[in-house]
Design a protein around this motif. Structure first.
Motif, PDB file in Angstrom:
ATOM      1  N   GLY A  26      31.670  48.880  27.714  1.00 32.27           N
ATOM      2  CA  GLY A  26      29.854  48.724  28.836  1.00 32.27           C
ATOM      3  C   GLY A  26      29.724  47.207  29.429  1.00 32.27           C
ATOM      4  N   THR A  27      30.068  46.377  28.851  1.00 28.41           N
ATOM      5  CA  THR A  27      29.586  45.029  28.755  1.00 28.41           C
ATOM      6  C   THR A  27      31.119  44.213  29.415  1.00 28.41           C
ATOM      7  OG1 THR A  27      29.122  45.177  26.164  1.00 28.41           O
ATOM      8  CG2 THR A  27      28.787  43.354  27.187  1.00 28.41           C
ATOM      9  N   ARG A  28      30.341  43.714  30.384  1.00 31.82           N
ATOM     10  CA  ARG A  28      31.122  42.913  31.820  1.00 31.82           C
ATOM     11  C   ARG A  28      30.720  41.810  30.559  1.00 31.82           C
ATOM     12  NH1 ARG A  28      27.963  41.002  36.184  1.00 31.82           N
ATOM     13  NH2 ARG A  28      26.931  39.221  35.101  1.00 31.82           N
ATOM     14  N   PHE A  29      32.372  41.407  30.518  1.00 30.01           N
ATOM     15  CA  PHE A  29      33.190  40.354  29.832  1.00 30.01           C
ATOM     16  C   PHE A  29      34.075  39.302  30.142  1.00 30.01           C
ATOM     17  CE2 PHE A  29      36.390  43.372  29.120  1.00 30.01           C
ATOM     18  CZ  PHE A  29      38.086  42.303  29.164  1.00 30.01           C
ATOM     19  N   PHE A  30      34.812  39.316  31.595  1.00 24.56           N
ATOM     20  CA  PHE A  30      36.007  39.201  32.450  1.00 24.56           C
ATOM     21  C   PHE A  30      35.916  38.676  34.220  1.00 24.56           C
ATOM     22  CE2 PHE A  30      40.308  37.368  33.451  1.00 24.56           C
ATOM     23  CZ  PHE A  30      40.367  36.254  31.920  1.00 24.56           C
ATOM     24  N   GLY A  31      35.498  37.914  33.936  1.00 23.98           N
ATOM     25  CA  GLY A  31      35.487  37.345  35.794  1.00 23.98           C
ATOM     26  C   GLY A  31      35.448  36.107  35.945  1.00 23.98           C
ATOM     27  N   PRO A  32      34.534  35.443  36.996  1.00 26.70           N
ATOM     28  CA  PRO A  32      34.908  33.954  37.327  1.00 26.70           C
ATOM     29  C   PRO A  32      34.911  33.386  36.251  1.00 26.70           C
ATOM     30  CG  PRO A  32      33.370  35.728  39.163  1.00 26.70           C
ATOM     31  CD  PRO A  32      33.562  36.030  37.642  1.00 26.70           C
ATOM     32  N   GLY A  33      33.347  32.859  34.985  1.00 26.44           N
ATOM     33  CA  GLY A  33      33.199  32.253  34.783  1.00 26.44           C
ATOM     34  C   GLY A  33      33.573  32.486  33.001  1.00 26.44           C
ATOM     35  N   PRO A  34      34.451  33.432  32.645  1.00 28.84           N
ATOM     36  CA  PRO A  34      35.301  33.237  31.440  1.00 28.84           C
ATOM     37  C   PRO A  34      36.858  32.609  32.086  1.00 28.84           C
ATOM     38  CG  PRO A  34      34.298  35.306  31.560  1.00 28.84           C
ATOM     39  CD  PRO A  34      34.091  34.701  32.351  1.00 28.84           C
ATOM     40  N   VAL A  35      37.096  33.044  33.065  1.00 31.98           N
ATOM     41  CA  VAL A  35      38.640  32.532  33.916  1.00 31.98           C
ATOM     42  C   VAL A  35      38.168  30.897  34.138  1.00 31.98           C
ATOM     43  CG1 VAL A  35      40.384  33.137  35.846  1.00 31.98           C
ATOM     44  CG2 VAL A  35      38.916  34.491  34.918  1.00 31.98           C
ATOM     45  N   GLU A  36      37.394  30.245  34.782  1.00 27.83           N
ATOM     46  CA  GLU A  36      37.437  29.215  34.930  1.00 27.83           C
ATOM     47  C   GLU A  36      37.393  28.939  33.454  1.00 27.83           C
ATOM     48  OE1 GLU A  36      34.829  25.971  37.197  1.00 27.83           O
ATOM     49  OE2 GLU A  36      33.557  27.831  37.382  1.00 27.83           O
ATOM     50  N   GLU A  94      48.535  36.299  25.729  1.00 24.23           N
ATOM     51  CA  GLU A  94      47.861  37.521  26.521  1.00 24.23           C
ATOM     52  C   GLU A  94      46.899  36.858  27.257  1.00 24.23           C
ATOM     53  OE1 GLU A  94      48.152  37.030  23.093  1.00 24.23           O
ATOM     54  OE2 GLU A  94      49.463  38.283  21.805  1.00 24.23           O
ATOM     55  N   ALA A  95      45.202  35.852  27.074  1.00 24.48           N
ATOM     56  CA  ALA A  95      44.561  35.172  28.264  1.00 24.48           C
ATOM     57  C   ALA A  95      45.781  35.142  29.310  1.00 24.48           C
ATOM     58  CB  ALA A  95      44.077  33.415  27.090  1.00 24.48           C
ATOM     59  N   ARG A  96      46.470  34.054  29.773  1.00 24.79           N
ATOM     60  CA  ARG A  96      47.470  33.492  30.796  1.00 24.79           C
ATOM     61  C   ARG A  96      47.858  34.650  31.101  1.00 24.79           C
ATOM     62  NH1 ARG A  96      50.084  30.701  26.674  1.00 24.79           N
ATOM     63  NH2 ARG A  96      49.635  28.385  26.834  1.00 24.79           N
ATOM     64  N   GLN A  97      47.941  36.182  30.359  1.00 25.70           N
ATOM     65  CA  GLN A  97      48.409  36.957  31.611  1.00 25.70           C
ATOM     66  C   GLN A  97      46.923  38.114  31.548  1.00 25.70           C
ATOM     67  OE1 GLN A  97      50.281  40.046  28.757  1.00 25.70           O
ATOM     68  NE2 GLN A  97      52.144  38.541  28.360  1.00 25.70           N
ATOM     69  N   LEU A  98      45.560  37.940  31.086  1.00 28.78           N
ATOM     70  CA  LEU A  98      45.121  38.577  31.360  1.00 28.78           C
ATOM     71  C   LEU A  98      44.183  38.060  32.883  1.00 28.78           C
ATOM     72  CD1 LEU A  98      43.015  40.316  31.162  1.00 28.78           C
ATOM     73  CD2 LEU A  98      41.771  39.709  29.230  1.00 28.78           C
ATOM     74  N   ILE A  99      44.759  36.526  32.895  1.00 25.83           N
ATOM     75  CA  ILE A  99      43.718  35.477  34.117  1.00 25.83           C
ATOM     76  C   ILE A  99      45.130  35.614  35.991  1.00 25.83           C
ATOM     77  CG2 ILE A  99      44.334  33.115  34.987  1.00 25.83           C
ATOM     78  CD1 ILE A  99      43.697  32.363  31.714  1.00 25.83           C
ATOM     79  N   GLU A 100      46.300  35.720  35.186  1.00 31.40           N
ATOM     80  CA  GLU A 100      46.938  36.779  35.764  1.00 31.40           C
ATOM     81  C   GLU A 100      46.399  37.541  36.771  1.00 31.40           C
ATOM     82  OE1 GLU A 100      51.404  37.298  36.640  1.00 31.40           O
ATOM     83  OE2 GLU A 100      51.267  35.341  34.947  1.00 31.40           O
ATOM     84  N   TYR A 101      46.260  38.856  35.751  1.00 30.88           N
ATOM     85  CA  TYR A 101      45.820  39.727  36.229  1.00 30.88           C
ATOM     86  C   TYR A 101      44.854  40.057  36.982  1.00 30.88           C
ATOM     87  CZ  TYR A 101      43.815  44.378  36.352  1.00 30.88           C
ATOM     88  OH  TYR A 101      43.127  45.007  36.873  1.00 30.88           O
ATOM     89  N   TYR A 102      43.815  39.003  36.535  1.00 31.66           N
ATOM     90  CA  TYR A 102      42.514  39.238  36.943  1.00 31.66           C
ATOM     91  C   TYR A 102      42.738  37.764  38.406  1.00 31.66           C
ATOM     92  CZ  TYR A 102      38.345  37.912  38.248  1.00 31.66           C
ATOM     93  OH  TYR A 102      36.542  37.610  38.682  1.00 31.66           O
ATOM     94  N   GLN A 103      43.867  37.144  38.408  1.00 32.43           N
ATOM     95  CA  GLN A 103      43.944  36.604  39.968  1.00 32.43           C
ATOM     96  C   GLN A 103      44.496  37.643  41.180  1.00 32.43           C
ATOM     97  OE1 GLN A 103      45.564  33.055  38.384  1.00 32.43           O
ATOM     98  NE2 GLN A 103      44.144  32.181  38.671  1.00 32.43           N
ATOM     99  N   SER A 104      45.277  38.809  40.298  1.00 31.62           N
ATOM    100  CA  SER A 104      46.181  39.215  41.635  1.00 31.62           C
ATOM    101  C   SER A 104      44.695  40.004  41.692  1.00 31.62           C
ATOM    102  CB  SER A 104      46.785  39.775  40.674  1.00 31.62           C
ATOM    103  OG  SER A 104      47.307  40.887  41.131  1.00 31.62           O
ATOM    104  N   LEU A 105      44.032  41.131  40.954  1.00 32.09           N
ATOM    105  CA  LEU A 105      43.152  41.761  41.501  1.00 32.09           C
ATOM    106  C   LEU A 105      42.287  41.307  42.227  1.00 32.09           C
ATOM    107  CD1 LEU A 105      41.900  44.897  40.866  1.00 32.09           C
ATOM    108  CD2 LEU A 105      40.849  43.619  38.808  1.00 32.09           C
ATOM    109  N   ARG A 106      41.087  40.008  42.008  1.00 28.30           N
ATOM    110  CA  ARG A 106      41.062  39.749  42.754  1.00 28.30           C
ATOM    111  C   ARG A 106      40.966  39.333  43.875  1.00 28.30           C
ATOM    112  NH1 ARG A 106      35.602  37.179  42.349  1.00 28.30           N
ATOM    113  NH2 ARG A 106      35.510  35.425  43.552  1.00 28.30           N
TER     114      ARG A 106
END
Length: 121
Positions: A26-36, A94-106
Motif C-alpha cells: 500500500g506504499t508508493r516505493f518505486f517511481g521516477p525518483g528512486p529510479v534516478e 535485482e535493482a537492475r532488473q527492477l529498473i529495466e522492468y520499470y523503464q519498460s512499463l513506463r
C-alpha cells in the motif's frame, strides 16, 4: 468516442497524462525518483554523491534506499565501508532488473497515454 464527448474536447489541446509508481504494501516505493537515485548510485559509486546530484540530503537518499530494501525484501544497494578507496556503493542485480522492468512499463504507459490522447483530438 461518442459525439458528445468529442464536443467536450473540441475547444483546446487536451491530452491524457499521469505518473507511474509501483506500490508495495500500500506504499508508493518505486517511481521516477528512486529510479534516478539508483542509476546515480551506480554511476557515482556513492549514495552521498547521487543524493548531491539530485539536490537531496544524504538522509533522504538513505531513507529511500532503506524503504526499497525493506519493501522488496532484498538489497537494492550494496554498500562497502572503508578499504583502500574509502568504501562506496553499487546497485544489486535485482535493482537492475527492477529498473529495466520499470523503464519498460513506463514506455508502455507512455504509449497508452499517447493513444488515449489521440482519441481526444
Amino acid at each position: 468516442m461518442k459525439k458528445q464527448m468529442r464536443d467536450l474536447f473540441s475547444k483546446g489541446a487536451f491530452r491524457v497524462n499521469g505518473s507511474l509508481w509501483i506500490e508495495g504494501d500500500g506504499t508508493r516505493f518505486f517511481g521516477p525518483g528512486p529510479v534516478e537515485l539508483l542509476l546515480l548510485i551506480e554511476e557515482t559509486g556513492s549514495i552521498n554523491q547521487a543524493a548531491k546530484k539530485m539536490g537531496m540530503s544524504y538522509k533522504k537518499a538513505w531513507e529511500i534506499v532503506s524503504r526499497l530494501n525493506e519493501i522488496v525484501g532484498s538489497p537494492m544497494v550494496i554498500t562497502a565501508t572503508g578499504g583502500e578507496k574509502g568504501g562506496g556503493s553499487t546497485i544489486s542485480e535485482e535493482a537492475r532488473q527492477l529498473i529495466e522492468y520499470y523503464q519498460s512499463l513506463r514506455e508502455r504507459f507512455r504509449k497508452f497515454m499517447e493513444q488515449e490522447s489521440q482519441k481526444l483530438q
